[in-house]
Design an enzyme around this catalytic site. Structure first.
Site, PDB file in Angstrom:
ATOM      1  N   SER A   1       0.800  -1.228   0.000  1.00  0.00           N
ATOM      2  CA  SER A   1       0.000   0.000   0.000  1.00  0.00           C
ATOM      3  C   SER A   1       0.835   1.282   0.000  1.00  0.00           C
ATOM      4  O   SER A   1       0.313   2.347  -0.308  1.00  0.00           O
ATOM      5  CB  SER A   1      -0.960   0.012   1.195  1.00  0.00           C
ATOM      6  OG  SER A   1      -0.228   0.121   2.403  1.00  0.00           O
TER       7      SER A   1
ATOM      8  N   LYS B   1       0.810   4.624   6.923  1.00  0.00           N
ATOM      9  CA  LYS B   1       0.302   5.457   5.824  1.00  0.00           C
ATOM     10  C   LYS B   1       0.966   6.834   5.888  1.00  0.00           C
ATOM     11  O   LYS B   1       1.659   7.164   6.844  1.00  0.00           O
ATOM     12  CB  LYS B   1      -1.219   5.634   5.913  1.00  0.00           C
ATOM     13  CG  LYS B   1      -2.032   4.362   6.008  1.00  0.00           C
ATOM     14  CD  LYS B   1      -2.046   3.555   4.725  1.00  0.00           C
ATOM     15  CE  LYS B   1      -2.884   2.278   4.875  1.00  0.00           C
ATOM     16  NZ  LYS B   1      -2.760   1.389   3.683  1.00  0.00           N
TER      17      LYS B   1
END
Length: 329
Positions: free
Chosen positions: A107, A177
């Site tokens: 990701s 993230k």
């Protein structure tokens, strides 16, 4: 009569010479050996043939030489030592307050790839510093974002490292993230982008090649949100392969990550060696209108170095006082 040798006198001779000065012995002729009595000096000191008279100490033993005074080093000579100590202390402080994390998914490609190991700074949040835009952060799963994801199976080394706190436990559910918006920000995506924060378009060279900054779908890729205070809006760099804030807007936090759930900021890729790199904040987050990072937050990020320097000051003061005291004795 010639030379007079000094020898033992009878008791009668002693009576005759009582109260009169004893005649000084005449030096022996050149080359004649001196007697055992002549090897002494008049005041009782013993001379060595290679040196002059030595002062007597207590009981006739030679007195100890006075200690040499230690010259105090100049400040400029001590400065490199102080800097070195500060760096070592900073390293120690960071070492015991840094945790390693393994990247299990794609990701965050290409910034982070599968099986990368990153080091996360866990110290600065202790001083009240909060995550800033552009930082890569690790946080606890806020509301079942990892539901259905397989549980990692750690090897023996990872088990040991997690036991001593250098790696997370396999039971922990953490994500990594990039912070896009902080409390008070408005973040929006329209069509394929660009991504905007407070109306300012971001130039995002870190987005995975071939991806668009925004995803065209009806599941959360198109959005405009206001980030509440104490929360973060996060997105993966692999925009079309990241289940981030966009796709969790139906949870109890509306897709936001509470700041209290943040473990720390990822500061470096430590492993593998060919992937070693730092993780700085991209320049696009410094543009005017984004309310760039405050000086107070910058000062808090320097906390390890500040603690190291603060710890050195008392040591240096004590050492210099001790040296000065020794010189005045």
């Amino acid at each position: 009569m010639g030379d007079v040798a000094v020898g033992a006198r009878s008791g009668h001779d002693g009576e005759e010479n009582r109260g009169h000065p004893v005649e000084t012995a005449v030096p022996a002729a050149d080359g004649a050996p001196a007697s055992g009595h002549d090897s002494g000096t008049e005041d009782g000191r013993v001379t060595d043939e290679h040196s002059g008279p030595q002062d007597e100490g207590v009981g006739g033993t030679p007195a100890a030489a006075p200690p040499e005074q230690k010259k105090q080093r100049s400040f400029w000579k001590e400065l490199p030592i102080l800097i070195g100590i500060a760096l070592v202390l900073a390293l120690l402080i960071k070492t015991f307050l840094v945790q390693a994390f393994s990247i299990p998914s794609a990701s965050m490609q290409n910034t982070l790839t599968i099986n990368d190991r990153v080091l996360v700074d866990k110290l600065t949040p202790w001083f009240g510093s909060e995550p800033e835009r552009g930082e890569v952060v690790v946080f606890h799963d806020p509301d079942d974002w990892l539901a259905g994801e397989p549980t990692p199976d750690p090897n023996a080394l990872q088990t040991v490292l997690s036991w001593i706190g250098l790696m997370p436990s396999a039971d922990e559910k953490d994500l990594i993230k990039r912070v896009i918006g902080v409390g008070g920000d408005t973040v929006e995506c329209s069509k394929t982008g660009p991504l905007k924060v407070n109306g300012k378009a971001l130039n995002e060279p870190y987005v995975y090649p071939g991806n668009t900054p925004c995803s065209v779908d009806d599941q959360g890729g198109q959005f405009k949100v206001k980030v509440p205070e104490g929360s973060l809006w996060v997105m993966g760099d692999h925009r079309q392969n990241s289940r981030d804030s966009r796709y969790n807007q139906s949870d109890k936090h509306g897709g936001m990550v509470p700041v209290k759930e943040v473990v720390g900021r990822a500061i470096v890729i430590a492993w593998p060696m060919n992937r070693w790199d730092t993780l700085p904040v991209p320049d696009t987050f410094d543009q005017d209108g984004l309310q760039a990072r405050s000086s107070a937050a910058a000062a808090l990020s320097a906390a390890p170095q500040g603690l190291a320097l603060a710890g050195i000051v008392p040591v240096v003061w004590w050492r210099r006082r001790r040296t000065a005291s020794a010189e005045t004795r």
